[in-house]
Design a protein around this motif. Structure first.
Motif, mmCIF file in Angstrom:
data_model
loop_
_atom_site.group_PDB
_atom_site.id
_atom_site.type_symbol
_atom_site.label_atom_id
_atom_site.label_comp_id
_atom_site.label_asym_id
_atom_site.label_seq_id
_atom_site.Cartn_x
_atom_site.Cartn_y
_atom_site.Cartn_z
ATOM 1 N N TYR A 143 0.581 -1.191 -0.112
ATOM 2 C CA TYR A 143 0.064 -0.118 0.044
ATOM 3 C C TYR A 143 0.804 1.282 0.002
ATOM 4 O O TYR A 143 1.740 1.457 0.781
ATOM 5 C CB TYR A 143 -0.913 -0.057 1.239
ATOM 6 N N ASN A 179 -2.476 -1.287 -3.605
ATOM 7 C CA ASN A 179 -3.314 -0.271 -3.724
ATOM 8 C C ASN A 179 -2.321 0.996 -3.333
ATOM 9 O O ASN A 179 -1.461 1.171 -2.626
ATOM 10 C CB ASN A 179 -4.341 -0.190 -2.539
ATOM 11 N N PRO A 180 -2.294 1.801 -4.491
ATOM 12 C CA PRO A 180 -3.610 1.942 -5.654
ATOM 13 C C PRO A 180 -2.918 0.914 -6.673
ATOM 14 O O PRO A 180 -1.888 0.315 -6.814
ATOM 15 C CB PRO A 180 -3.101 3.228 -6.183
#
Length: 363
Positions: A143, A179-180
């Motif tokens: 992340y 993520n993204p």
């Protein structure tokens, strides 16, 4: 949460080589590996007074693999040529008996590593601080944060300024939440990238004598009938412990180990007679059952498909994520040479960053 400048995901040849090269450059990093062992798809079993090292993973390399050869020389690891012999057992179709054919003279011999391919893994690991290698650390997510990437693991999280994944791209795509999300073009590419060795079933049989070296036979087998598709003399460097090592068709993955062994012995019995039943040891590895290497494809993928694609020679997530590993190397992807070259690319990339505004902590 552990913090570091560089986090390397995967303790196979690429991951260990990245850490080895960064340490040579005095750049600190931490390596995490989901398994309780290092090596990844390099996996040597046994090796004792009666049993030679049995390779259930990466085994051979050739003269064109110059970076791997240079590494072995630097680490002072002996090598020896694969014994093929002058003849091979060839089984073209099921309706005709097998033949003993003459092999063409080898221009490019294959080599093996003395003591087993895991000798290379042990040599690299011995040059690294054990405190900077975390085994049994299964990564589940990556992340982006303002100052780096948070890497979620089942036993605790890490925060790094740069993350280097050496997982097979398809495995990374399917088993790690990012993520993204990565760009659709890259994500689609990963979805259709072949994981080398993922479907392989390898086996080894140890014997007290190399009966396959007798006249009118051979330890080299090529069969279009199967279930064994290839077989080779797998005796050790000293040639005092003897074995055969082969590949079984991946279609037999759903069988039990006992069922596979029964079919293997039945086929070998046709070539060599009842002597094959006097094996000392049997070992096998069906890589499709190894969740740290392989997950089933969501669509048909061909061998080496998209291996070495140029998209894998870029940095992602605003320059914070590198996707490395043997499958990503432009040259010899899927092989140990590709793993070494991929690690060298990562080290060169990091060295460039360390001389720019993205400086790392040095030892």
């Amino acid at each position: 949460m552990k913090r570091c400048d560089i986090l390397i995901i995967g303790g196979g040849l690429t991951g260990l080589m990245v850490k080895y090269l960064l340490r040579k450059a005095s750049i600190k990093s931490i390596l995490v590996e989901g398994r309780e062992r290092l090596g990844g798809r390099i996996y040597t079993t046994l090796s004792d007074a009666k049993n030679p090292p049995l390779e259930m993973g990466a085994t051979w390399w050739g003269p064109k693999h110059i970076q791997l050869k240079a590494l072995l020389e630097k680490l002072d690891i002996p090598i020896f040529p694969q014994r093929l012999g002058q003849k091979a057992i060839y089984e073209p179709i099921s309706t005709s008996p097998f033949q003993l054919v003459t092999l063409p003279e080898e221009d490019q011999p294959s080599f093996r590593i003395s003591g087993g391919t895991s000798t290379l893994i042990r040599a690299l690991a011995s040059a690294l601080p054990a405190t900077e290698i975390d085994l049994g650390t299964h990564v589940t997510g990556i992340y982006e944060t303002e100052d780096g990437l948070r890497v979620a693991c089942k036993n605790g999280d890490y925060h790094a300024r740069l993350v280097v994944s050496t997982l097979p791209p398809y495995l990374l795509k399917k088993s790690v939440n990012i993520n993204p999300p990565l760009p659709e073009k890259l994500s689609g590419l990963m979805e259709q990238t072949h994981t080398w060795m993922g479907e392989s079933i390898k086996f080894g049989l140890v014997y007290d004598r190399p009966f396959w070296r007798e006249a009118h036979t051979s330890g080299t087998v090529f069969s279009n009938v199967g279930p064994v598709t290839e077989l080779y003399d797998h005796s050790d460097f000293e040639d005092d412990r003897y074995a055969l090592k082969g590949f079984m068709s991946s279609s037999f993955y759903t069988l039990t180990e006992t069922e596979r062994r029964t079919r293997i012995l039945r086929q070998l019995r046709a070539y060599y007679g009842e002597v094959v039943d006097a094996y000392l040891t049997y070992r096998e590895k069906a890589w499709a059952g190894d969740s740290f290497t392989y997950v089933p494809y969501s669509m048909p993928v061909f061998p080496h498909q998209n291996n070495g694609n140029t998209q894998y020679q870029k940095a992602w997530l605003n320059g914070k994520l590198l996707i490395a590993g043997s499958e990503t190397a432009p040259q010899y992807p899927g092989y140990m040479e590709g793993a070494v070259q991929s690690a060298q690319w990562v080290a060169e990339f990091v060295e460039t960053l360390s001389f720019d505004s993205f400086k790392f902590t040095k030892d």
